[in-house]
Scaffold this motif. Structure first.
Motif, mmCIF file in Angstrom:
data_model
loop_
_atom_site.group_PDB
_atom_site.id
_atom_site.type_symbol
_atom_site.label_atom_id
_atom_site.label_comp_id
_atom_site.label_asym_id
_atom_site.label_seq_id
_atom_site.Cartn_x
_atom_site.Cartn_y
_atom_site.Cartn_z
ATOM 1 N N LYS A 1 -59.072 13.567 12.140
ATOM 2 C CA LYS A 1 -59.711 14.470 11.160
ATOM 3 C C LYS A 1 -58.571 15.340 10.632
ATOM 4 C CE LYS A 1 -63.516 16.147 9.300
ATOM 5 N NZ LYS A 1 -64.487 15.343 8.534
ATOM 6 N N ARG B 1 -59.705 16.929 5.856
ATOM 7 C CA ARG B 1 -59.895 18.397 5.845
ATOM 8 C C ARG B 1 -58.818 18.980 4.943
ATOM 9 N NH1 ARG B 1 -59.233 21.263 11.092
ATOM 10 N NH2 ARG B 1 -57.752 19.602 11.588
ATOM 11 N N PRO C 1 -65.478 26.197 9.815
ATOM 12 C CA PRO C 1 -64.931 25.340 10.866
ATOM 13 C C PRO C 1 -65.970 24.749 11.818
ATOM 14 C CG PRO C 1 -63.665 27.371 10.690
ATOM 15 C CD PRO C 1 -64.832 27.521 9.783
ATOM 16 N N ARG D 1 -70.371 20.325 11.108
ATOM 17 C CA ARG D 1 -70.080 18.938 11.533
ATOM 18 C C ARG D 1 -69.136 18.244 10.558
ATOM 19 N NH1 ARG D 1 -75.294 15.594 12.337
ATOM 20 N NH2 ARG D 1 -73.730 14.004 12.748
ATOM 21 N N GLN E 1 -65.671 18.867 11.499
ATOM 22 C CA GLN E 1 -65.230 18.449 12.838
ATOM 23 C C GLN E 1 -65.284 16.954 13.081
ATOM 24 O OE1 GLN E 1 -63.791 20.263 15.083
ATOM 25 N NE2 GLN E 1 -64.066 22.263 14.128
ATOM 26 N N GLU E 2 -66.281 16.281 12.516
ATOM 27 C CA GLU E 2 -66.484 14.863 12.872
ATOM 28 C C GLU E 2 -65.774 13.928 11.903
ATOM 29 O OE1 GLU E 2 -70.714 14.216 13.492
ATOM 30 O OE2 GLU E 2 -70.840 16.084 14.637
ATOM 31 N N ASN F 1 -58.031 23.638 14.971
ATOM 32 C CA ASN F 1 -59.431 23.725 15.401
ATOM 33 C C ASN F 1 -60.085 22.348 15.233
ATOM 34 O OD1 ASN F 1 -62.084 24.218 15.851
ATOM 35 N ND2 ASN F 1 -62.201 26.054 14.565
ATOM 36 N N SER F 2 -59.612 21.404 16.021
ATOM 37 C CA SER F 2 -60.106 20.025 15.923
ATOM 38 C C SER F 2 -59.870 19.341 17.256
ATOM 39 C CB SER F 2 -59.324 19.283 14.823
ATOM 40 O OG SER F 2 -59.667 17.912 14.824
#
Ligand code: NAD
Length: 486
Positions: A257, A292, A380, A383, A386-387, A411-412
């Protein structure tokens, strides 16, 4: 007129063979749903035969006795065979995966380059004479591991097959390749070409079939000494567990990600162009996709206006058309999964700036297309931040300071690739050192360089592909001390 459907067999001990069960699977072109080939559907019994052939060849065959120069010549011949069949392989890849032909052509060249690179590395990769303290001579040898099991995903079938096969063979191992069940065609064709190039039978075997049916038998087979797996984190975790019983060597290249961090002092137009293609290459079905996008607040509005404009202009269409920029996703099931993330983003309160629709154009209706989407106002915890979506969807987050940017990037759960854009060399180095990732590009969206190690940290995997570093993952160091004391 009935179209000719080509039939592919397993490649086992130098022969093209049907599966033991006689079962065959059909392979579809995801861009139009048409059947393009039938492929032998291997099962655990075929894995057993392939692994035994690879082990026999490793122990008895001529492969280990080849000089480094002979092995190098063979790998070089394979690279030339791939180049000689480049257009055929690119079209096969495009029809099997749905990716634009221009991308497939680049990937075929990368596959050929990979064989060429490791052909050149073989006779420069030896052991050492270690300056031991004891009276005597310390010699180190680099020895092959044995049978290597290579498990390939569906997104870059020829590239990832070749970047595992070439270094494994370079170090004198034998291999069994298991392509993804949807996309076995180019791996099978490369194996055929390698046999034509003169690779001894049993050195390079390919077993096709569904991972859930034969994966376990493959990873647990006691004669397989190393597994190199590329695929999802979920399956990779199980592979690692299954390989642990007999302490197999394991390399895992898993999901991502990746963050694309753009500072206000960046060259904005270049960063915008890269933000488009480092997210949308292979329709976003790329473990390194910069899905991201982290923008410094002062440039956010200008950047998003330009980005949205470019996303809307992306030419979605038939992957075999020369000017297509975004092809089909791998299947309708996967497209619907990606589409469901667009709904998740909207329900989480992110703002959909464009895309996320299934094109209504009749010419595209039998394929698995999705228009590229951008979400802004992403936070952040969402979903979609993050996904791994694994499709043409970008989530945009905003930061104020360099520290915020690094914290957001980290932050992952993943850490595979990423980019940062700035004209400040000090900042570039500070941020590059602070981002938790295996690969990072400054003022570039490129992740893969054959000459450098490639791989991830955190849930993105363990071990490295490519560069000279991968040769350590396909060989064992043996230390021999010779006592010279009288
Ligand atoms: P997947 O995990 O579903 O399948 C990968 C391979 O594993 C396929 O060949 C599959 O048949 C096989 N497999 C399935 N179950 C198995 C089992 N129980 N044991 C052994 N093998 C099994 O992944 P995919 O959907 O083909 O590929 C997409 C994923 O791959 C994404 O998460 C993507 O990020 C990741 N990927 C990572 C990299 C990288 O270099 N880090 C590169 C490409 C893709």
């Amino acid at each position: 007129m009935k179209e000719h459907i080509k039939k592919y067999d397993l490649i086992l001990d130098g022969k093209r063979l049907p599966s033991t069960s006689g079962k065959e699977a059909t392979i579809q072109n995801p861009a139009n749903g048409k059947v393009i080939a039938t492929v032998a559907e291997g099962g655990p019994e075929d894995i057993k035969l392939a692994v035994e052939a690879a082990d026999r060849t490793f122990r008895q065959g001529p492969w280990r006795r080849f000089s480094s120069r002979e092995r190098s010549r063979l790998l070089f011949r394979i690279s030339m065979m791939i180049r000689d069949h480049a257009e055929e392989l690119a079209r096969l890849e495009t029809q099997n995966v749905g990716k634009p032909i221009r991308e497939a052509r680049d990937e075929v060249q990368l596959a050929a380059d990979c064989f060429q690179f490791y052909a050149g590395a073989i006779d420069k990769t030896g052991g050492q004479n270690a300056p031991v303290a004891a009276p005597g001579v310390g010699l180190t040898f680099r020895e092959p591991i044995g049978v290597c099991g290579l498990i390939i995903p569906w997104n870059f079938p020829i590239t990832i097959s070749c970047w595992k096969i070439a270094p494994a063979l370079a170090m004198g191992n034998t291999v069994v390749v298991k392509p993804a069940s949807q996309t076995p065609l180019t791996a099978l064709r490369v194996a055929e070409l390698a046999l034509e190039a003169g690779i001894p039978p049993g050195v390079l075997n390919v077993v096709t079939g569904p991972g859930n049916l034969l994966g376990e038998a493959f990873v647990r087979h006691p004669l397989v000494r190393k597994i190199s797996f590329t695929g999802s984190t979920e399956v990779g975790r199980n592979v690692m567990k299954a390989a642990s019983d007999d302490i197999k060597r394991v390399t895992l290249e898993l999901g991502g990600k990746s963050a694309n961090i753009v500072f206000a002092d960046a060259e904005i137009d270049k960063a915008v162009h890269s933000a488009v293609w480092s997210a949308l290459g292979n329709a976003g079905q790329d473990c390194c996709a910069r899905s991201r996008l982290l923008l410094q607040r002062s440039i956010r509005d200008e950047f998003l206006t330009k980005l949205t404009d470019q996303f809307k202009k992306v030419r979605v269409g038939d992957p075999l058309e020369e000017n297509t920029e975004l092809g089909s996703l791998i299947s309708k099931t996967h497209r619907d999964r990606v589409r469901s993330y667009v709904e998740v983003g909207v329900s989480e309160g992110a703002r959909l700036l464009c895309g996320g629709d299934i094109p209504t154009d009749a010419a595209l209706s039998s394929g698995s297309y999705l228009s590229p989407a951008i979400f802004s106002e992403v936070t952040p915890a969402m979903r979609i931040a993050q996904e791994e979506i694994f499709g043409p969807v970008v989530s945009v987050l905003t930061f104020e300071t360099e520290e915020d940017a690094v914290a957001l990037a980290n932050n992952s759960l993943y850490g595979l690739s990423g980019s940062l854009w700035t004209r400040d060399i000090g900042r570039a180095l500070r941020v590059a050192k602070s981002v938790e990732t295996g690969v990072l590009s400054v003022n570039s969206g490129q992740s893969v360089h054959l000459e450098m190690p490639f791989g991830g940290v955190k849930l993105s995997g363990v071990g490295r592909e490519l560069g000279l570093a991968v040769l350590d993952h396909y060989s064992e160091w043996k230390s021999v001390f010779i006592n010279t004391q009288e």
